[in-house]
Design a protein around this motif. Structure first.
Motif, short mmCIF file in Angstrom:
data_model
loop_
_atom_site.label_atom_id
_atom_site.label_comp_id
_atom_site.label_asym_id
_atom_site.label_seq_id
_atom_site.Cartn_x
_atom_site.Cartn_y
_atom_site.Cartn_z
N LYS A 1 0.74 -1.02 -0.32
CA LYS A 1 0.01 0.13 -0.06
C LYS A 1 0.80 1.44 -0.04
O LYS A 1 0.52 2.55 -0.62
N GLN A 2 1.87 1.08 0.67
CA GLN A 2 3.11 2.25 0.96
C GLN A 2 3.57 2.95 -0.72
O GLN A 2 3.61 3.82 -0.76
N LEU A 3 3.91 0.94 -1.19
CA LEU A 3 3.92 1.47 -2.03
C LEU A 3 3.83 2.23 -3.62
O LEU A 3 4.28 2.31 -4.09
N LEU A 4 2.11 1.94 -3.55
CA LEU A 4 1.85 2.18 -4.55
C LEU A 4 1.37 3.42 -4.33
O LEU A 4 1.01 4.18 -5.46
N GLU A 5 0.89 3.69 -3.40
CA GLU A 5 1.09 4.72 -2.88
C GLU A 5 2.81 6.15 -3.14
O GLU A 5 2.28 7.33 -4.14
N LEU A 6 3.65 5.87 -3.23
CA LEU A 6 4.67 6.43 -3.72
C LEU A 6 5.10 6.50 -4.79
O LEU A 6 5.27 7.67 -5.83
N THR A 7 4.29 5.74 -5.88
CA THR A 7 4.56 5.65 -7.44
C THR A 7 2.75 6.16 -7.80
O THR A 7 3.18 5.78 -9.12
N LYS A 8 2.07 6.79 -7.11
CA LYS A 8 0.78 6.58 -7.43
C LYS A 8 1.06 7.81 -9.18
O LYS A 8 0.28 7.91 -9.67
N ASN A 9 2.15 8.79 -8.62
CA ASN A 9 1.99 10.03 -10.06
C ASN A 9 2.28 10.03 -10.79
O ASN A 9 3.19 10.54 -11.63
N LYS A 10 3.37 8.84 -10.81
CA LYS A 10 4.20 8.18 -12.34
C LYS A 10 3.51 7.27 -13.37
O LYS A 10 1.92 6.81 -12.59
N LYS A 11 4.15 6.73 -14.51
CA LYS A 11 3.74 6.40 -15.07
C LYS A 11 3.74 4.59 -14.54
O LYS A 11 5.07 4.43 -14.82
N ARG A 12 2.76 4.13 -14.98
CA ARG A 12 2.90 3.20 -14.13
C ARG A 12 1.97 1.80 -14.35
O ARG A 12 0.64 2.31 -14.82
N ILE A 13 2.98 0.93 -14.45
CA ILE A 13 1.74 -0.25 -14.94
C ILE A 13 2.12 -1.44 -14.28
O ILE A 13 3.49 -1.61 -13.29
N ILE A 14 0.44 -1.99 -13.67
CA ILE A 14 0.78 -3.03 -12.32
C ILE A 14 0.65 -4.35 -13.31
O ILE A 14 -0.05 -4.71 -14.33
N ILE A 15 1.84 -5.38 -12.43
CA ILE A 15 1.67 -6.62 -13.17
C ILE A 15 1.14 -7.37 -12.00
O ILE A 15 2.17 -7.32 -10.86
N ILE A 16 0.31 -8.14 -11.87
CA ILE A 16 -0.20 -9.44 -11.31
C ILE A 16 0.18 -10.42 -11.65
O ILE A 16 -0.11 -11.40 -12.80
N ASN A 17 1.26 -10.64 -11.03
CA ASN A 17 2.19 -12.13 -11.25
C ASN A 17 1.84 -13.14 -10.47
O ASN A 17 1.04 -13.27 -9.47
N LYS A 18 2.31 -14.47 -11.50
CA LYS A 18 2.16 -16.02 -10.35
C LYS A 18 0.64 -16.11 -10.78
O LYS A 18 -0.51 -16.27 -9.58
N VAL A 19 -0.09 -15.42 -11.79
CA VAL A 19 -1.24 -15.89 -11.58
C VAL A 19 -1.85 -17.69 -12.05
O VAL A 19 -2.73 -18.19 -12.06
N ASP A 20 -0.36 -18.22 -11.92
CA ASP A 20 -0.43 -19.51 -12.06
C ASP A 20 -0.78 -20.79 -10.41
O ASP A 20 -1.25 -20.97 -10.71
N LEU A 21 -0.67 -19.67 -9.85
CA LEU A 21 -0.65 -20.23 -8.30
C LEU A 21 -2.87 -19.69 -8.18
O LEU A 21 -2.69 -18.24 -8.59
N ASP A 22 -2.75 -20.08 -7.02
CA ASP A 22 -4.48 -19.06 -6.50
C ASP A 22 -4.47 -17.80 -5.94
O ASP A 22 -3.39 -17.68 -5.69
N LYS A 23 -5.56 -17.00 -6.20
CA LYS A 23 -5.66 -16.25 -6.39
C LYS A 23 -6.19 -15.58 -4.34
O LYS A 23 -6.49 -15.98 -4.47
N ALA A 24 -4.99 -15.19 -4.50
CA ALA A 24 -5.37 -14.38 -2.51
C ALA A 24 -5.35 -13.02 -3.05
O ALA A 24 -5.77 -12.49 -1.81
N LEU A 25 -4.85 -12.37 -3.85
CA LEU A 25 -4.87 -11.08 -4.36
C LEU A 25 -6.39 -10.51 -5.00
O LEU A 25 -6.86 -10.93 -5.97
N HIS A 26 -6.96 -10.16 -3.83
CA HIS A 26 -8.50 -9.60 -4.26
C HIS A 26 -8.76 -8.11 -4.54
O HIS A 26 -9.46 -7.20 -4.04
N HIS A 27 -8.85 -7.28 -5.74
CA HIS A 27 -7.72 -6.10 -5.98
C HIS A 27 -8.40 -5.40 -7.66
O HIS A 27 -8.22 -6.31 -7.84
#
Ligand SMILES: Nc1nc2c(ncn2[C@@H]2O[C@H](COP(=O)(O)OP(=O)(O)OP(=O)(O)O)[C@@H](O)[C@H]2O)c(=O)[nH]1
Ligand SMILES: [Mg+2]
Length: 449
Positions: free
Chosen positions: A316-342
């Motif tokens: 959360k802190q890092l997302l805040e720190l980078t929010k004003n930058k050009k940014r692409i969020i990579i959700i990695n390890k999609v071969d594993l079970d989903k625990a990230l619900h966002h």
């Protein structure tokens, strides 16, 4: 003009099929002819090439091809001879030595190009473009450099100066013949709108310069995220090479790992960083500090999350720190079970382990940067940092002029600012240049260029 003859090896040092030793100056052809066993070079026409041997007092040095260019049709506009000798460093140095022995002087870096500039064949921007062509690392940066070599930057700057000169001329007329025009009417109805329009043109150029900078230097791209989310795996997948160490241990990457990648004609300067978290390990902490510095400088952030883990406080802190930058969020390890619900804006899913989702990532980067850079009129793009800095200063001078107009200053004061802007622009093309600037510019060149 008396141009002493200079000599240098123009090709890279090292073993190769051929090396080129270049000479330029009034005496270049006669000098080579003295040690050339072949046709009499003094009698051959320009733009011709001749086979023969170089000899040092009957001792053969090398079998060579010699190209002759006659003043003014040469790179420097002087007589130029290019000797194609064999590409060993020793033999090429022997050829240079032979020329020095017979009266040539060693060239300093960039001296050939500088002579082309001093003789008026090219302007400053074209001389700088020579180095841009040499340093180009993608199709687009080469296109841009070639445009510069053609003189488009020169033309763009000259057209700005021309418009500025028109405004200055109107003021001069008013100063010389004050009875013709009402000063207030002149400044408010003519000078003011014209200077405003010029500032608009400067703004447009500075805006496009951002794209120019990206084309020229690439996009500084930082891969950021918590430890173990797969940052190094993503770097390796993008580079198609096992460059960074990947392990299941958190805090594997401790220093910065870099690599470059060409996406659609634009270079990505990729930086893999240490995973960011609270750490008591001294080495890891330094790595984390560096990662934070990288975030500041980066033009693009690839923020990596682990699909198999929930969002943490660190995230959360890092997302805040980078929010004003050009940014692409990579959700990695999609071969594993989903625990990230966002849900995230500008996100893509991938599995670096299975090399899946790479196309989506590259497409996202292209959408963000490359399309804008491709559909540009390259004749309108300035990318050289020196030019950009001067244009910024010239724009400031124009703004000062506007301020003077609204403050009701004397028209002579307004003219001073406009003339300043005009002569600053002259520095870009080398029309108003000091010897110091000349030396500085050409000292960045390589020897023999
Ligand atoms: N299942 C799965 N594992 C992955 C994937 N990507 C990376 N991993 C594994 O996750 C672990 C950590 O990968 P790294 O690439 O070293 O992660 P990192 O983010 O660079 O980690 P630090 O350098 O410690 O910050 C390794 O065991 C990888 O094989 C993926 O897409 N799926
Ligand atoms: Mg790593």
């Amino acid at each position: 003009m008396n141009n002493e003859t200079i000599v240098a090896i123009s090709t890279a040092v090292g073993e190769s099929a051929i090396s080129i030793v270049r000479l330029s100056g009034d005496n270049a052809i006669a000098l080579v002819n003295k040690v050339f066993d072949g046709p009499n070079l003094e009698n051959v026409p320009g733009n011709t090439i001749h086979y023969g041997h170089l000899v040092d007092e009957n001792q053969p040095i090398d079998e060579v091809m010699v190209s002759i260019f006659r003043n003014p049709k040469s790179f420097t506009t002087e007589d130029v001879v290019e000797i194609n000798c064999h590409g060993g460093y020793f033999v090429a140095s022997k050829v240079v030595e032979l020329m020095l022995k017979n009266g040539a002087h060693p060239a300093s870096p960039g001296e050939f190009t500088m002579r082309g500039f001093l003789h008026g064949r090219i302007d400053f921007t074209q001389a700088e473009a020579v180095m841009d062509v040499i340093h180009a690392n993608s199709n687009l940066s080469l296109t841009l450099a070639n445009k510069g070599l053609d003189g488009v930057v020169y033309e763009l700057i000259q057209s700005l100066r021309q418009d500025l000169l028109q405004v200055i001329a109107q003021i001069e007329v008013n100063i010389d013949y004050p009875e013709y025009d009402d000063v207030e009417e002149l400044t408010n109805q003519k000078i003011l709108p014209e200077v405003t329009k010029l500032i608009g043109r400067f703004d447009g150029i500075l805006e496009r310069a951002e794209v120019g900078k990206i084309i020229r230097e690439g996009i500084d791209t930082a891969i950021i995220g918590r430890p173990n989310v797969g940052k190094s795996s993503i770097l390796n997948a993008l580079l198609r090479e096992d460059k960074a160490i990947v392990t299941e241990i958190q805090g594997t990457t401790r220093d910065i790992v870099e690599g470059t990648l060409n996406i659609g004609g634009i270079v990505l300067n990729l930086i893999d960083t240490a995973g960011i978290r609270e750490s008591h390990d001294r080495v890891e902490s330094i790595g984390i500090q560096k990662a934070k510095e990288v975030i500041q400088k980066a033009q693009l952030i690839l923020y990596v999350l682990d699909n198999n883990q929930r969002l943490t406080y660190d995230d959360k802190q890092l997302l805040e720190l980078t929010k004003n930058k050009k940014r692409i969020i990579i959700i990695n390890k999609v071969d594993l079970d989903k625990a990230l619900h966002h849900d995230f804006e500008n996100s893509i899913e991938m599995s670096a382990l299975h090399k899946e989702g790479l196309d989506d990532l590259e497409k996202a980067i292209k959408d963000m940067f490359v399309h804008g850079a491709i559909n540009q009129d390259y004749a309108q793009i300035i990318s050289n940092a020196r030019h950009i800095a001067i244009i910024n200063n010239a724009k400031k001078a124009l703004k000062d002029a506007l301020q003077s107009i609204s403050d009701g200053m004397l028209i002579d004061m307004i003219e001073i600012d406009l003339k300043d802007a005009w002569s600053m622009l002259g520095e870009i093309i080398g029309e108003t240049s000091s010897t110091a600037l000349l030396d500085e510019l050409f000292s960045n060149f390589c020897l023999g260029k």
